[in-house]
Design an enzyme around this catalytic site. Structure first.
Site, mmCIF file in Angstrom:
data_model
loop_
_atom_site.group_PDB
_atom_site.id
_atom_site.type_symbol
_atom_site.label_atom_id
_atom_site.label_comp_id
_atom_site.label_asym_id
_atom_site.label_seq_id
_atom_site.Cartn_x
_atom_site.Cartn_y
_atom_site.Cartn_z
ATOM 1 N N ARG A 38 -1.703 -1.364 20.700
ATOM 2 C CA ARG A 38 -1.348 0.056 20.627
ATOM 3 C C ARG A 38 -1.477 0.734 21.989
ATOM 4 O O ARG A 38 -0.726 1.675 22.290
ATOM 5 C CB ARG A 38 -2.213 0.771 19.593
ATOM 6 N N LYS A 203 -3.884 -3.752 -3.682
ATOM 7 C CA LYS A 203 -3.954 -2.777 -4.774
ATOM 8 C C LYS A 203 -2.598 -2.327 -5.271
ATOM 9 O O LYS A 203 -1.814 -1.734 -4.541
ATOM 10 C CB LYS A 203 -4.744 -1.549 -4.325
ATOM 11 N N GLY A 354 -0.679 -2.459 8.177
ATOM 12 C CA GLY A 354 -1.656 -2.942 9.149
ATOM 13 C C GLY A 354 -2.014 -4.399 8.935
ATOM 14 O O GLY A 354 -2.008 -5.201 9.875
ATOM 15 N N GLY A 378 0.577 3.192 6.696
ATOM 16 C CA GLY A 378 0.591 4.301 5.744
ATOM 17 C C GLY A 378 1.769 5.223 5.986
ATOM 18 O O GLY A 378 2.453 5.646 5.051
HETATM 19 P P1 ADP Z 1 -1.097 -3.820 4.319
HETATM 20 O O1 ADP Z 1 -2.243 -3.355 5.201
HETATM 21 O O2 ADP Z 1 -0.187 -4.763 5.053
HETATM 22 O O3 ADP Z 1 -0.377 -2.679 3.689
HETATM 23 P P2 ADP Z 1 -2.854 -4.213 2.066
HETATM 24 O O4 ADP Z 1 -3.894 -3.416 2.770
HETATM 25 O O5 ADP Z 1 -2.211 -3.625 0.871
HETATM 26 O O6 ADP Z 1 -1.730 -4.680 3.134
HETATM 27 O O7 ADP Z 1 -3.481 -5.591 1.556
HETATM 28 C C1 ADP Z 1 -4.026 -6.529 2.443
HETATM 29 C C2 ADP Z 1 -5.124 -7.312 1.776
HETATM 30 O O8 ADP Z 1 -4.702 -7.862 0.542
HETATM 31 C C3 ADP Z 1 -5.551 -8.473 2.628
HETATM 32 O O9 ADP Z 1 -6.851 -8.234 3.123
HETATM 33 C C4 ADP Z 1 -5.528 -9.678 1.672
HETATM 34 O O10 ADP Z 1 -6.654 -10.504 1.792
HETATM 35 C C5 ADP Z 1 -5.490 -9.013 0.318
HETATM 36 N N1 ADP Z 1 -4.906 -9.869 -0.718
HETATM 37 C C6 ADP Z 1 -3.693 -10.441 -0.718
HETATM 38 N N2 ADP Z 1 -3.528 -11.209 -1.811
HETATM 39 C C7 ADP Z 1 -4.664 -11.124 -2.524
HETATM 40 C C8 ADP Z 1 -5.122 -11.697 -3.758
HETATM 41 N N3 ADP Z 1 -4.355 -12.511 -4.460
HETATM 42 N N4 ADP Z 1 -6.364 -11.367 -4.186
HETATM 43 C C9 ADP Z 1 -7.134 -10.526 -3.467
HETATM 44 N N5 ADP Z 1 -6.778 -9.965 -2.306
HETATM 45 C C10 ADP Z 1 -5.553 -10.252 -1.837
HETATM 46 MG MG MG Z 2 -4.211 -2.620 4.671
#
Ligand code: ADP
Ligand code: MG
Length: 397
Positions: A38, A203, A354, A378
């Protein structure tokens, strides 16, 4: 990008003090800067402003301090790295809008940058009270003649340094904000088809809004990661001890009725949440009750790659599994490779989020194999949901 948004390049900045909102929120541990992506991304605007005789005053946040000075979140190490990368002096203020900042701004010359301390040390920055935010924005605005926002990752926040200050100074978008908005516009207005979205992450409830907004617009929605189990449950399958949001099952069922959702057919199921857990690939339709799905399986990777084939536009957010642990990283790697392959076929491929961006880097996949990796997770999701982002709206006025 919206024609109403003026660009920094169009401002006459010579001899002017320009308040620049940068995104310098990098990992810092014990005073050492980690991934400095960044900071590097913030350099071109500052270089351009210096070349044009401006006096940039940079405002940025780091971490989540609680509205008061907190040495652990000082921008000082970031300022040092910025100075190296910029090749020009960066004078670090000891406070945000106090005596030190005022003195640094007063004394600044056109060949250097002033960096204010972590803007979130000031309670006015994030205050919900318009008057408190406004009073703080007045003090920031007093430091400059112009305002440029280059911090895309913060445009969804109605914060003083993102929103209120832009109502007080002539303003423009920096090149990072302009580039992000240009890509997101291509995703939202008349994307080339077929248009596929891949969603993962942990989530479901976080991302249901974006699914709701995107489903009518996309041809295919591939769901992996921790969120797929709520969808599998909505199909009536047992998901063992996998992540499950019971209260979202009904909503997922409605999404499935569109016929556009593709779910994993197999998953890597582990006996606990640990890198050295015992694990095996099982059918996604029958996960043993004592097992949790921590990645999509190899047949799912093939299915997802087949479903993506031929897509002209792809947006990917959220890892397919717990990529931080090697045994559960292959699903994310497989999908990343499938998406990257489409870039070489001429598709527009965008990675947002992220952890998704971190996964691409952690898996050693060259970032240039995607059209665009968004710096603001976000912010990009809220843009795709069709929400008005305060930091962008204010730049359009
Ligand atoms: P991003 O930051 O790209 O938007 P998120 O914050 O929604 O992504 O989710 C990222 C997290 O989801 C990672 O830390 C990963 O370990 C977790 N994750 C992915 N698949 C699973 C799973 N099957 N069970 C639990 N956690 C998971
Ligand atoms: Mg995330």
């Amino acid at each position: 990008m919206p024609s109403r948004m003026r660009l920094a390049a169009d401002l006459d900045v010579e001899g002017k003090r320009v308040l620049v909102r940068s995104d310098l929120n990098v990992p810092v541990h014990d005073g050492a800067v980690g991934d400095d992506g960044r900071i590097r991304a913030s350099v071109p605007l500052l270089r351009d402003l210096l070349d044009r005789g401006a006096r940039p005053v940079v405002v940025a946040h780091l971490g989540r301090p609680k509205g008061e000075p907190d040495p652990a979140t000082s921008l000082a190490p970031v300022g040092e790295r910025l100075q190296e990368l910029l090749g020009a002096p960066v004078r670090m203020a000891q406070d945000v809008v106090g005596e030190s900042a005022a003195e640094a701004v007063r004394a600044t010359e056109p060949d250097r940058v002033v960096l204010l301390e972590n803007v979130r040390w000031a309670p006015g920055e994030t205050s919900k009270d318009d008057a408190a935010r406004g009073a703080f924005a007045d003090r920031l605005a007093a430091f400059a003649d112009l305002y440029v926002d280059d911090a895309f990752g913060a445009v969804h926040r109605k914060h003083a340094s993102v929103y209120d200050v832009a109502t007080r100074l002539p303003h423009a978008a920096g090149p990072l904000v302009a580039a992000e908005v240009a890509v997101l516009e291509r995703l939202t207005s008349d994307p080339a088809r077929p248009y596929a979205v891949v969603l993962g992450g942990s989530k479901v409830s976080d991302k249901l809004q974006v699914i709701e907004a995107l489903l009518p617009k996309v041809d295919t929605l591939l769901v992996g990661g921790g969120m797929c189990f709520t969808f599998l449950a909505a199909q009536g399958h047992a998901v063992g001890s996998s992540l499950l949001e019971q209260d979202q099952v009904e909503r997922c069922r409605a999404f499935l009725e569109t016929g556009k959702v593709v779910l994993p057919v197999d998953v890597v199921a582990a006996d606990r949440f640990a890198a050295d857990a015992a694990s095996e690939v099982v059918s996604a339709e029958a996960i043993p009750s004592d097992r949790m799905g921590l990645d999509i399986g190899p047949r799912s990777v093939e299915l997802f790659a087949r479903s993506l084939a031929g897509s002209q536009t792809v947006f990917w957010n959220g890892p397919m599994g717990v990529f931080e642990m090697a045994p559960f990283a292959e699903g994310t790697r497989g999908v990343a490779e499938a998406v990257a392959a489409l870039t070489s076929d001429g598709a527009l491929t965008v990675v947002g989020g992220g952890d998704s961006a971190a996964a691409v880097r952690a898996l050693g996949i060259d970032e240039s194999r995607f059209t665009h990796i968004s710096t603001g997770g976000g912010a990009s999701l809220e843009y795709l949901e069709g929400k008005a982002l305060p930091g962008l709206t204010v730049l359009e006025d």
